[in-house]
Structure formats: C-alpha cells, structure tokens
Design a protein around this motif. Sequence first.
Motif, mmCIF file in Angstrom:
data_model
loop_
_atom_site.group_PDB
_atom_site.id
_atom_site.type_symbol
_atom_site.label_atom_id
_atom_site.label_comp_id
_atom_site.label_asym_id
_atom_site.label_seq_id
_atom_site.Cartn_x
_atom_site.Cartn_y
_atom_site.Cartn_z
ATOM 1 N N VAL A 188 -85.062 -73.369 -121.671
ATOM 2 C CA VAL A 188 -83.686 -73.322 -121.944
ATOM 3 C C VAL A 188 -83.185 -71.977 -121.155
ATOM 4 C CG1 VAL A 188 -82.285 -72.753 -123.607
ATOM 5 C CG2 VAL A 188 -84.119 -74.291 -124.198
ATOM 6 N N ALA A 189 -83.553 -70.977 -121.166
ATOM 7 C CA ALA A 189 -83.083 -69.812 -120.601
ATOM 8 C C ALA A 189 -84.350 -68.695 -120.215
ATOM 9 C CB ALA A 189 -82.066 -68.960 -121.351
ATOM 10 N N VAL A 190 -84.030 -67.966 -119.025
ATOM 11 C CA VAL A 190 -85.276 -66.971 -118.731
ATOM 12 C C VAL A 190 -84.402 -65.692 -118.380
ATOM 13 C CG1 VAL A 190 -86.746 -66.419 -117.280
ATOM 14 C CG2 VAL A 190 -86.841 -68.493 -118.092
ATOM 15 N N ILE A 191 -84.926 -64.325 -118.816
ATOM 16 C CA ILE A 191 -84.207 -63.483 -118.356
ATOM 17 C C ILE A 191 -85.288 -62.488 -117.748
ATOM 18 C CG2 ILE A 191 -84.449 -62.144 -120.544
ATOM 19 C CD1 ILE A 191 -81.697 -60.447 -119.567
ATOM 20 N N GLU A 192 -85.046 -62.126 -116.320
ATOM 21 C CA GLU A 192 -86.011 -61.441 -115.429
ATOM 22 C C GLU A 192 -85.866 -59.952 -115.702
ATOM 23 O OE1 GLU A 192 -86.252 -65.163 -112.115
ATOM 24 O OE2 GLU A 192 -86.049 -62.919 -111.447
ATOM 25 N N ARG A 193 -86.798 -59.328 -115.045
ATOM 26 C CA ARG A 193 -86.927 -57.713 -115.187
ATOM 27 C C ARG A 193 -85.650 -57.128 -114.691
ATOM 28 N NH1 ARG A 193 -91.643 -53.993 -112.738
ATOM 29 N NH2 ARG A 193 -90.741 -52.257 -113.794
ATOM 30 N N ASP A 194 -85.029 -57.699 -113.770
ATOM 31 C CA ASP A 194 -83.759 -57.170 -113.059
ATOM 32 C C ASP A 194 -82.525 -57.670 -113.811
ATOM 33 O OD1 ASP A 194 -83.303 -58.989 -110.107
ATOM 34 O OD2 ASP A 194 -83.541 -59.750 -111.965
ATOM 35 N N GLY A 195 -82.584 -58.268 -114.874
ATOM 36 C CA GLY A 195 -81.466 -58.635 -115.607
ATOM 37 C C GLY A 195 -81.093 -60.175 -114.954
ATOM 38 N N THR A 196 -81.506 -60.724 -114.046
ATOM 39 C CA THR A 196 -81.060 -62.042 -113.527
ATOM 40 C C THR A 196 -81.654 -62.887 -114.612
ATOM 41 O OG1 THR A 196 -81.656 -61.438 -111.457
ATOM 42 C CG2 THR A 196 -81.626 -63.848 -111.617
ATOM 43 N N THR A 197 -80.594 -64.076 -115.056
ATOM 44 C CA THR A 197 -80.784 -64.967 -115.769
ATOM 45 C C THR A 197 -80.700 -66.395 -115.344
ATOM 46 O OG1 THR A 197 -78.371 -65.078 -116.234
ATOM 47 C CG2 THR A 197 -79.943 -63.572 -117.695
ATOM 48 N N ARG A 198 -81.424 -67.358 -115.967
ATOM 49 C CA ARG A 198 -81.122 -68.829 -115.427
ATOM 50 C C ARG A 198 -81.273 -69.513 -116.698
ATOM 51 N NH1 ARG A 198 -86.832 -68.112 -113.472
ATOM 52 N NH2 ARG A 198 -88.250 -69.215 -114.778
ATOM 53 N N TYR A 199 -80.493 -70.729 -116.918
ATOM 54 C CA TYR A 199 -80.381 -71.496 -117.787
ATOM 55 C C TYR A 199 -80.495 -72.928 -117.417
ATOM 56 C CZ TYR A 199 -78.042 -67.420 -119.906
ATOM 57 O OH TYR A 199 -77.653 -66.173 -120.232
ATOM 58 N N ALA A 200 -80.943 -73.988 -118.239
ATOM 59 C CA ALA A 200 -81.086 -75.076 -118.139
ATOM 60 C C ALA A 200 -79.606 -75.623 -117.939
ATOM 61 C CB ALA A 200 -81.693 -75.933 -119.305
ATOM 62 N N ASP A 201 -79.371 -76.628 -117.234
ATOM 63 C CA ASP A 201 -77.977 -77.308 -117.019
ATOM 64 C C ASP A 201 -77.162 -77.728 -118.393
ATOM 65 O OD1 ASP A 201 -78.957 -79.117 -114.035
ATOM 66 O OD2 ASP A 201 -78.208 -77.012 -114.447
ATOM 67 N N ASP A 202 -78.023 -78.168 -119.159
ATOM 68 C CA ASP A 202 -77.526 -78.509 -120.431
ATOM 69 C C ASP A 202 -76.882 -77.656 -121.253
ATOM 70 O OD1 ASP A 202 -79.793 -81.334 -121.223
ATOM 71 O OD2 ASP A 202 -78.212 -81.248 -119.758
ATOM 72 N N VAL A 203 -77.240 -76.215 -121.116
ATOM 73 C CA VAL A 203 -76.884 -75.166 -122.050
ATOM 74 C C VAL A 203 -76.126 -74.082 -121.435
ATOM 75 C CG1 VAL A 203 -78.944 -75.495 -123.426
ATOM 76 C CG2 VAL A 203 -78.799 -73.700 -121.585
ATOM 77 N N LYS A 204 -75.766 -74.336 -119.964
ATOM 78 C CA LYS A 204 -75.057 -73.489 -119.337
ATOM 79 C C LYS A 204 -73.552 -73.346 -119.726
ATOM 80 C CE LYS A 204 -77.202 -73.829 -114.836
ATOM 81 N NZ LYS A 204 -77.226 -74.137 -113.319
ATOM 82 N N GLY A 205 -72.947 -71.975 -120.128
ATOM 83 C CA GLY A 205 -71.563 -71.917 -120.478
ATOM 84 C C GLY A 205 -71.646 -71.778 -122.061
ATOM 85 N N ARG A 206 -72.954 -72.373 -122.645
ATOM 86 C CA ARG A 206 -72.804 -72.466 -124.222
ATOM 87 C C ARG A 206 -73.905 -71.326 -124.839
ATOM 88 N NH1 ARG A 206 -74.803 -76.569 -126.773
ATOM 89 N NH2 ARG A 206 -76.099 -77.278 -125.026
ATOM 90 N N PHE A 207 -74.855 -71.022 -123.950
ATOM 91 C CA PHE A 207 -75.954 -70.235 -124.459
ATOM 92 C C PHE A 207 -76.140 -69.015 -123.730
ATOM 93 C CE2 PHE A 207 -79.109 -73.647 -126.467
ATOM 94 C CZ PHE A 207 -78.368 -74.049 -127.082
ATOM 95 N N THR A 208 -76.418 -67.947 -124.325
ATOM 96 C CA THR A 208 -76.626 -66.467 -123.392
ATOM 97 C C THR A 208 -77.985 -65.779 -123.844
ATOM 98 O OG1 THR A 208 -74.289 -66.171 -123.473
ATOM 99 C CG2 THR A 208 -75.530 -64.427 -122.869
ATOM 100 N N ILE A 209 -78.932 -65.658 -123.095
ATOM 101 C CA ILE A 209 -80.062 -64.886 -123.054
ATOM 102 C C ILE A 209 -79.713 -63.391 -122.913
ATOM 103 C CG2 ILE A 209 -81.168 -65.446 -120.652
ATOM 104 C CD1 ILE A 209 -83.799 -65.297 -122.177
ATOM 105 N N SER A 210 -80.355 -62.439 -123.827
ATOM 106 C CA SER A 210 -80.064 -61.096 -123.385
ATOM 107 C C SER A 210 -81.488 -60.577 -124.046
ATOM 108 C CB SER A 210 -78.892 -60.636 -124.149
ATOM 109 O OG SER A 210 -78.905 -60.699 -125.524
ATOM 110 N N ARG A 211 -81.789 -59.203 -123.870
ATOM 111 C CA ARG A 211 -82.799 -58.536 -124.118
ATOM 112 C C ARG A 211 -82.716 -57.059 -124.446
ATOM 113 N NH1 ARG A 211 -87.361 -58.626 -119.663
ATOM 114 N NH2 ARG A 211 -88.490 -57.569 -121.184
ATOM 115 N N ASP A 212 -83.324 -56.476 -125.303
ATOM 116 C CA ASP A 212 -83.243 -55.073 -125.482
ATOM 117 C C ASP A 212 -84.474 -54.551 -124.840
ATOM 118 O OD1 ASP A 212 -82.491 -52.916 -128.540
ATOM 119 O OD2 ASP A 212 -83.611 -52.576 -126.682
ATOM 120 N N ASN A 213 -84.487 -53.983 -123.847
ATOM 121 C CA ASN A 213 -85.819 -53.561 -123.166
ATOM 122 C C ASN A 213 -86.582 -52.445 -123.896
ATOM 123 O OD1 ASN A 213 -85.852 -55.139 -120.647
ATOM 124 N ND2 ASN A 213 -84.208 -54.116 -120.119
ATOM 125 N N ALA A 214 -85.902 -51.511 -124.548
ATOM 126 C CA ALA A 214 -86.329 -50.326 -125.229
ATOM 127 C C ALA A 214 -87.010 -50.855 -126.724
ATOM 128 C CB ALA A 214 -85.349 -49.389 -125.807
#
Length: 121
Positions: free
Chosen positions: A48-74
């Motif tokens: 569905v979605a992936v967030i890489e170490r540098d903050g780069t994200t990618r999304y499945a086509d079906d969820v682009k614009g609707r879903f947002t992945i984020s992380r709290d590294n600490a």
Amino acid sequence: QVQLEESGGGSVQSGGSLRLSCSASGYKYSSFCMGWFRQAPGKEREEVAVIERDGTTRYADDVKGRFTISRDNANVTAYLQMDSLKSDDTAIYYCAAATTYGGRCTPFSVWGRGTQVTVSS
C-alpha cells in the motif's frame, strides 16, 4: 526480536477516514524502512505504502492522493492516514519493517499481525 503491533482499524462508512498506527518493540537497528500492506478476502497481499529512511514515500496507484504514510523515527512508530475510504479498501492491513542498506530498503522481514479495516458502502 523486533515485533510490530498495528492499531486503529475499524469500521467506517465510504468517504470516511481512519488512521492506523504501528508500534515497534525490541527495536534492533537504528533505522527501518516502514511499510503498510493489505490483503482483501480472496486476494493476494499488496503493498500500500512505504516510507524509506530518507523520507521518500511510494504508494499503490489505488491509494495515491488518499493515503499518507508517515513515521516518528524517535519513537519508532509508523502511521497510515487513510482518507476518502472506499469499499474496496476493505482488507486486513499489515505493518512491516525492513532494515536499510546503502540508503535503500532490504526486503520486508518483520510483520505485524494485522488490523481489520472495513468500509461500508
């Protein structure tokens, strides 16, 4: 070893929103790639979605614009904000983690048990 636990799933009407959380315990590495996957009944699990170490994200086509992945590294917590939900978003959603090498994600190797998301028409 590292363990992941998802929370925030539930039932929502079409057009509604949910926010999933993924908390890690037994954190071993300084950084992880974090991802969300889902599996609908009778279908294969999909990314569905992936967030890489540098903050780069990618999304499945079906969820682009609707879903947002984020992380709290600490705090080693990942989130999936899901807006404008549709009935075909209904699935079990899994959080996953992967170590990084050379700034890129290795294959996902740690998985949560999943949390059910049900979207009613």
